[in-house]
Design a protein around this motif. Structure first.
Motif, PDB file in Angstrom:
ATOM      1  N   GLY A 123     -34.575 -32.854 -25.884  1.00  0.00           N
ATOM      2  CA  GLY A 123     -33.456 -32.358 -26.671  1.00  0.00           C
ATOM      3  C   GLY A 123     -32.123 -32.513 -25.943  1.00  0.00           C
ATOM      4  N   PRO A 124     -31.052 -31.978 -26.530  1.00  0.00           N
ATOM      5  CA  PRO A 124     -29.737 -32.079 -25.909  1.00  0.00           C
ATOM      6  C   PRO A 124     -29.505 -30.961 -24.892  1.00  0.00           C
ATOM      7  CG  PRO A 124     -29.552 -30.984 -28.005  1.00  0.00           C
ATOM      8  CD  PRO A 124     -31.005 -31.355 -27.852  1.00  0.00           C
ATOM      9  N   ILE A 125     -28.378 -31.010 -24.246  1.00  0.00           N
ATOM     10  CA  ILE A 125     -27.893 -29.901 -23.415  1.00  0.00           C
ATOM     11  C   ILE A 125     -26.894 -29.124 -24.269  1.00  0.00           C
ATOM     12  CG2 ILE A 125     -26.614 -29.255 -21.354  1.00  0.00           C
ATOM     13  CD1 ILE A 125     -27.603 -31.849 -20.060  1.00  0.00           C
ATOM     14  N   VAL A 126     -27.138 -27.856 -24.464  1.00  0.00           N
ATOM     15  CA  VAL A 126     -26.279 -27.016 -25.292  1.00  0.00           C
ATOM     16  C   VAL A 126     -25.373 -26.194 -24.392  1.00  0.00           C
ATOM     17  CG1 VAL A 126     -26.208 -25.120 -26.951  1.00  0.00           C
ATOM     18  CG2 VAL A 126     -27.925 -26.918 -27.185  1.00  0.00           C
ATOM     19  N   ARG A 127     -24.082 -26.234 -24.691  1.00  0.00           N
ATOM     20  CA  ARG A 127     -23.103 -25.478 -23.903  1.00  0.00           C
ATOM     21  C   ARG A 127     -22.282 -24.589 -24.826  1.00  0.00           C
ATOM     22  NH1 ARG A 127     -17.495 -27.788 -21.183  1.00  0.00           N
ATOM     23  NH2 ARG A 127     -16.458 -25.751 -21.184  1.00  0.00           N
ATOM     24  N   PHE A 128     -22.011 -23.366 -24.382  1.00  0.00           N
ATOM     25  CA  PHE A 128     -21.054 -22.508 -25.081  1.00  0.00           C
ATOM     26  C   PHE A 128     -20.337 -21.644 -24.053  1.00  0.00           C
ATOM     27  CE2 PHE A 128     -25.035 -20.129 -25.057  1.00  0.00           C
ATOM     28  CZ  PHE A 128     -24.658 -18.836 -24.732  1.00  0.00           C
ATOM     29  N   ASP A 129     -19.153 -21.152 -24.441  1.00  0.00           N
ATOM     30  CA  ASP A 129     -18.285 -20.415 -23.524  1.00  0.00           C
ATOM     31  C   ASP A 129     -18.192 -18.954 -23.933  1.00  0.00           C
ATOM     32  OD1 ASP A 129     -17.890 -22.918 -22.489  1.00  0.00           O
ATOM     33  OD2 ASP A 129     -15.883 -23.180 -23.358  1.00  0.00           O
ATOM     34  N   ILE A 130     -18.151 -18.086 -22.933  1.00  0.00           N
ATOM     35  CA  ILE A 130     -17.870 -16.663 -23.137  1.00  0.00           C
ATOM     36  C   ILE A 130     -16.628 -16.336 -22.323  1.00  0.00           C
ATOM     37  CG2 ILE A 130     -18.669 -14.297 -22.848  1.00  0.00           C
ATOM     38  CD1 ILE A 130     -21.507 -15.247 -23.168  1.00  0.00           C
ATOM     39  N   ASP A 131     -15.529 -16.101 -23.019  1.00  0.00           N
ATOM     40  CA  ASP A 131     -14.264 -15.750 -22.380  1.00  0.00           C
ATOM     41  C   ASP A 131     -13.849 -14.359 -22.835  1.00  0.00           C
ATOM     42  OD1 ASP A 131     -13.528 -18.113 -20.823  1.00  0.00           O
ATOM     43  OD2 ASP A 131     -13.379 -19.129 -22.756  1.00  0.00           O
ATOM     44  N   GLY A 132     -13.448 -13.524 -21.892  1.00  0.00           N
ATOM     45  CA  GLY A 132     -12.978 -12.193 -22.248  1.00  0.00           C
ATOM     46  C   GLY A 132     -14.083 -11.162 -22.164  1.00  0.00           C
ATOM     47  N   PRO A 133     -13.789  -9.927 -22.603  1.00  0.00           N
ATOM     48  CA  PRO A 133     -14.755  -8.823 -22.507  1.00  0.00           C
ATOM     49  C   PRO A 133     -16.048  -9.103 -23.273  1.00  0.00           C
ATOM     50  CG  PRO A 133     -12.555  -7.988 -22.983  1.00  0.00           C
ATOM     51  CD  PRO A 133     -12.484  -9.474 -23.121  1.00  0.00           C
ATOM     52  N   ILE A 134     -17.142  -8.585 -22.730  1.00  0.00           N
ATOM     53  CA  ILE A 134     -18.444  -8.703 -23.391  1.00  0.00           C
ATOM     54  C   ILE A 134     -18.538  -7.602 -24.434  1.00  0.00           C
ATOM     55  CG2 ILE A 134     -20.938  -8.749 -23.070  1.00  0.00           C
ATOM     56  CD1 ILE A 134     -19.554 -11.016 -21.668  1.00  0.00           C
ATOM     57  N   GLY A 135     -18.378  -7.970 -25.685  1.00  0.00           N
ATOM     58  CA  GLY A 135     -18.419  -7.005 -26.772  1.00  0.00           C
ATOM     59  C   GLY A 135     -19.327  -7.464 -27.890  1.00  0.00           C
ATOM     60  N   PRO A 136     -19.230  -6.849 -29.067  1.00  0.00           N
ATOM     61  CA  PRO A 136     -20.093  -7.246 -30.184  1.00  0.00           C
ATOM     62  C   PRO A 136     -19.957  -8.715 -30.563  1.00  0.00           C
ATOM     63  CG  PRO A 136     -19.031  -5.144 -30.641  1.00  0.00           C
ATOM     64  CD  PRO A 136     -18.411  -5.665 -29.388  1.00  0.00           C
ATOM     65  N   ALA A 137     -18.730  -9.256 -30.529  1.00  0.00           N
ATOM     66  CA  ALA A 137     -18.545 -10.655 -30.896  1.00  0.00           C
ATOM     67  C   ALA A 137     -19.205 -11.583 -29.881  1.00  0.00           C
ATOM     68  CB  ALA A 137     -17.055 -10.973 -31.025  1.00  0.00           C
ATOM     69  N   ALA A 138     -19.006 -11.310 -28.575  1.00  0.00           N
ATOM     70  CA  ALA A 138     -19.624 -12.137 -27.538  1.00  0.00           C
ATOM     71  C   ALA A 138     -21.145 -12.032 -27.592  1.00  0.00           C
ATOM     72  CB  ALA A 138     -19.116 -11.709 -26.164  1.00  0.00           C
ATOM     73  N   ARG A 139     -21.653 -10.828 -27.841  1.00  0.00           N
ATOM     74  CA  ARG A 139     -23.113 -10.652 -27.956  1.00  0.00           C
ATOM     75  C   ARG A 139     -23.665 -11.472 -29.107  1.00  0.00           C
ATOM     76  NH1 ARG A 139     -24.372  -5.191 -30.483  1.00  0.00           N
ATOM     77  NH2 ARG A 139     -23.533  -6.422 -32.218  1.00  0.00           N
ATOM     78  N   ASP A 140     -23.030 -11.370 -30.278  1.00  0.00           N
ATOM     79  CA  ASP A 140     -23.514 -12.092 -31.454  1.00  0.00           C
ATOM     80  C   ASP A 140     -23.459 -13.599 -31.228  1.00  0.00           C
ATOM     81  OD1 ASP A 140     -24.438 -11.637 -34.221  1.00  0.00           O
ATOM     82  OD2 ASP A 140     -22.703 -12.831 -34.753  1.00  0.00           O
TER      83      ASP A 140
END
Length: 466
Positions: free
Chosen positions: A44-61
């Motif tokens: 498969g591919p390599i999947v990348r995503f970024d988490i910037d800023g506070p860890i909150g409901p949006a970052a969790r989801d």
């Protein structure tokens, strides 16, 4: 004479079935690996995503959905580029659980230079099978703190936490955090002693020292460099060892969709707080002026969005109750003469409730700005003060409509009549009744009102006003 035993021949169908089974076994043994059950993530591919800023409901989801998507695409590797000051404990634990349960290897990469993985970010880094950092980054300061405490500026370490908090509740939180982070460190074979220091002493480390102390696995300059260094590396995922084959794998970068972006906006405590006030004030205006429609519609939408946001955020319901009580007292001040007692008490309850609204543990970056609270409290005080002034002035004005307004008014007869007829008063035509004869054009004074008929008294010509 011995009996001759004829050799038994199996039925043709049985021979064909056995031959087919043998051929199938040989075929499956030499089939290309793509048709055989392969290791997850082998093609498969390599999947990348970024988490910037506070860890909150949006970052969790966003993180949970992205990890599930990578698993569904049979990804070879997931790269999480992380830069966070910390966040909510519940959101962090949900991300950690998803990482621990993921069959796809996860590499958490603190980048770019100048980024940090403080507080909740440290737990996510420790939970990942591969922990990497870019030069000029730092991690640590994983001591649980209360909302509203000042967080460190970017690039600087937070002040050291006391080694032994005197508050039993704080001690309980610290011990729980120590056990949790040490467990993650032992699971990944990383430095558990420094993990405990990060919680008890709010210790922080730059990338090079973290590599020396075996807190992380490697240092890379960027994501392509990280992927290059991970080629052929063996990692343990769900209790089994895998060898990463990343040669030629395409990198798919996942971005937050509109739902995640909207969630990130409305779950900002300051935005949710403003939405709550707009919703409450909109409904108050709608109830005080039925039929206005716009205040009620806007208020209902904002209130529902605020309630949804506060459902996801750690809300202190005592603070919410004080806030609602403060607004109710300020509204009551506009209708009940209390010489400002209700208004002042309402502003005090409003401000205290706002300060306590998100006063929960372990969520740096999720406090309502005190300056915003002060500004809105002042605006609310001025708003209800002006409203009260308008109401008082309106009560002192003479009545200009209804029975009281018509009593004593002067009209003009439109026809001759002895009992009933029509008159014009205030630009309107009314039925009138008089005990004395009235001639056309004569002025009459309204004495009373009987239903929709005016009781009038004719004014003698010598007494008619000019």
């Amino acid at each position: 004479m011995p009996l001759a035993v004829a050799p038994t021949t199996p039925p043709i169908r049985s021979l064909r079935a056995r031959s087919a089974l043998i051929l199938l076994l040989f075929a499956t043994a030499f089939l290309p690996g793509r048709l055989l059950p392969a290791e997850p993530g082998a093609h498969g591919p390599i999947v990348r995503f970024d988490i910037d800023g506070p860890i909150g409901p949006a970052a969790r989801d966003f993180a949970v959905r992205s990890l599930a998507l990578a698993e569904g695409r049979d990804a070879r590797l997931v790269v999480i580029r992380l830069d966070t000051p910390g966040g909510l404990d519940t959101a962090m634990r949900a991300i950690v659980k998803k990482i621990l349960a993921s069959p796809v290897p996860v590499a958490t990469f603190v980048a770019p230079s100048g980024a940090r993985a403080a507080s909740a970010g440290t737990y996510i880094l420790y939970a990942s099978p591969i922990a990497a950092m870019a030069p000029g980054t730092n991690l640590g300061a994983a001591t649980p703190v209360k909302l509203g405490e000042a967080e460190a500026p970017p690039g600087k370490d937070p002040p050291e936490a006391p080694e032994k908090p005197h508050d039993p509740h704080a001690q309980k939180m610290v011990n729980d955090a120590v056990a949790y982070l040490r467990g993650l460190a032992m699971l990944r074979g990383r430095n558990a002693d420094w993990a405990e220091r990060a919680v008890r002493e709010a210790a922080s480390l730059p990338a090079d020292e973290a590599l020396t102390l075996k807190v992380i696995d490697l240092v890379a300059t960027d994501v392509p460099d990280l992927i290059h260094k991970l080629q052929g590396r063996r990692v343990t995922v769900l209790g089994r060892e895998l060898t990463l084959d990343l040669t030629g794998a395409p990198v798919e970068t996942l971005a937050p969709d509109w739902r995640i972006r909207l969630l990130a906006v409305i779950t900002d405590p300051n935005i949710a707080y403003i939405l709550l006030l707009i919703g409450l004030y909109g409904l108050i205006l709608e109830f005080s002026h039925p039929g206005a429609v716009v205040p009620g519609t806007v208020g209902a939408i904002c209130l529902l969005l605020a309630l949804y946001a506060f459902q996801l955020l750690p809300v202190n319901y005592a603070g919410l109750g004080l806030l609602l009580l403060g607004i109710a007292l300020m509204v009551a001040e506009a209708f009940v003469p209390s010489f400002g007692v209700l208004g002042i008490g309402g502003v005090a309850a409003f401000a205290i409730g706002s300060l306590l609204l998100t006063d929960q543990d372990g969520a740096p970056g999720f406090a309502i700005d005190p300056a915003l609270i002060a500004a809105l409290a002042l605006i609310s005080l001025l708003f209800f003060g002006l409203a009260m002034g308008f109401i008082v002035r309106a009560r002192r004005r003479p009545v200009v409509t209804g029975r009281e307004e018509l009593s004593g008014a002067v009209g003009v007869a439109l026809e001759d009549f002895t009992a009933t007829g029509r008159i014009r008063v205030r630009g309107e035509i009314w039925n009138a009744r008089s005990a004395r004869p009235v001639r056309r054009g004569q002025q009459v004074r309204i004495e009373n009102l009987d239903g929709l008929t005016l009781l009038v008294e004719p004014i003698p010509p010598s007494r008619e006003p000019p």
